[in-house]
Scaffold this motif. Structure first.
Motif, PDB file in Angstrom:
ATOM      1  N   ARG B  18       0.844  -1.202   0.000  1.00 26.36           N
ATOM      2  CA  ARG B  18       0.000   0.000   0.000  1.00 26.36           C
ATOM      3  C   ARG B  18       0.884   1.260   0.000  1.00 26.36           C
ATOM      4  NH1 ARG B  18      -1.555   3.110   3.990  1.00 26.36           N
ATOM      5  NH2 ARG B  18      -1.170   1.648   5.702  1.00 26.36           N
ATOM      6  N   TRP B  23      -0.810   4.753  -1.387  1.00 30.03           N
ATOM      7  CA  TRP B  23      -2.238   4.799  -1.049  1.00 30.03           C
ATOM      8  C   TRP B  23      -2.430   4.901   0.463  1.00 30.03           C
ATOM      9  CZ3 TRP B  23      -3.858  -0.197  -4.206  1.00 30.03           C
ATOM     10  CH2 TRP B  23      -3.758   0.086  -5.586  1.00 30.03           C
ATOM     11  N   LEU B  28      -7.028   2.311  -0.292  1.00 27.30           N
ATOM     12  CA  LEU B  28      -7.014   0.847  -0.493  1.00 27.30           C
ATOM     13  C   LEU B  28      -8.404   0.267  -0.232  1.00 27.30           C
ATOM     14  CD1 LEU B  28      -5.741  -1.852  -1.070  1.00 27.30           C
ATOM     15  CD2 LEU B  28      -4.822  -1.895   1.269  1.00 27.30           C
ATOM     16  N   SER B  32     -10.476  -1.678  -3.080  1.00 29.21           N
ATOM     17  CA  SER B  32     -10.695  -3.115  -2.859  1.00 29.21           C
ATOM     18  C   SER B  32     -12.156  -3.428  -2.538  1.00 29.21           C
ATOM     19  CB  SER B  32      -9.826  -3.594  -1.694  1.00 29.21           C
ATOM     20  OG  SER B  32     -10.198  -2.893  -0.505  1.00 29.21           O
TER      21      SER B  32
END
Lengths: 73, 73
Positions: B18, B23, B28, B32
């Motif tokens: 990450r 990010w 994230l 996701s």
């Protein structure tokens, strides 16, 4: 219900490794400490297995976790 | 309660990937589809993540599942 391909691939890999060792599901369950029915369900992609159980299976086969997700051995 | 090393290693790997992408946990979670608190718990090894969620994280980082368990990238 369409089975999730990541679970199918994982189950097939466990079965392949087990067969290569010449172990029955019973033997794999004895060596891993999992119940035999759990092994069967993982191989049939009926269980969304957790990371700790993935690690236990890798250790039982004496391989690294990543080897459960590659096609090399 | 001593955290399970496989979960700690996995959480650290997610955090490393990450950070490499630059990010935040928020980004994230957005990319996701996981809730931000879930991302935080996975990174802190407070969740025994399932295989389907492992796959989703790998796909979010556009890498293979095994790459989440190796030290190369």
């Amino acid at each position: 219900m369409k089975k999730d391909s990541v679970l199918v691939k994982f189950g097939n890999k466990v079965r392949q490794l087990r067969n290569e060792k010449g172990w029955s599901q019973e033997e794999l369950s004895f060596k891993s400490g999992f119940h035999r029915t759990y092994i069967g369900m993982v191989e049939r992609a009926e269980r969304n297995i957790s990371l700790k159980n993935i690690e236990r299976i890798a250790k039982t086969f004496n391989i690294e976790i990543q080897d459960l997700f590659t096609n090399k051995n």
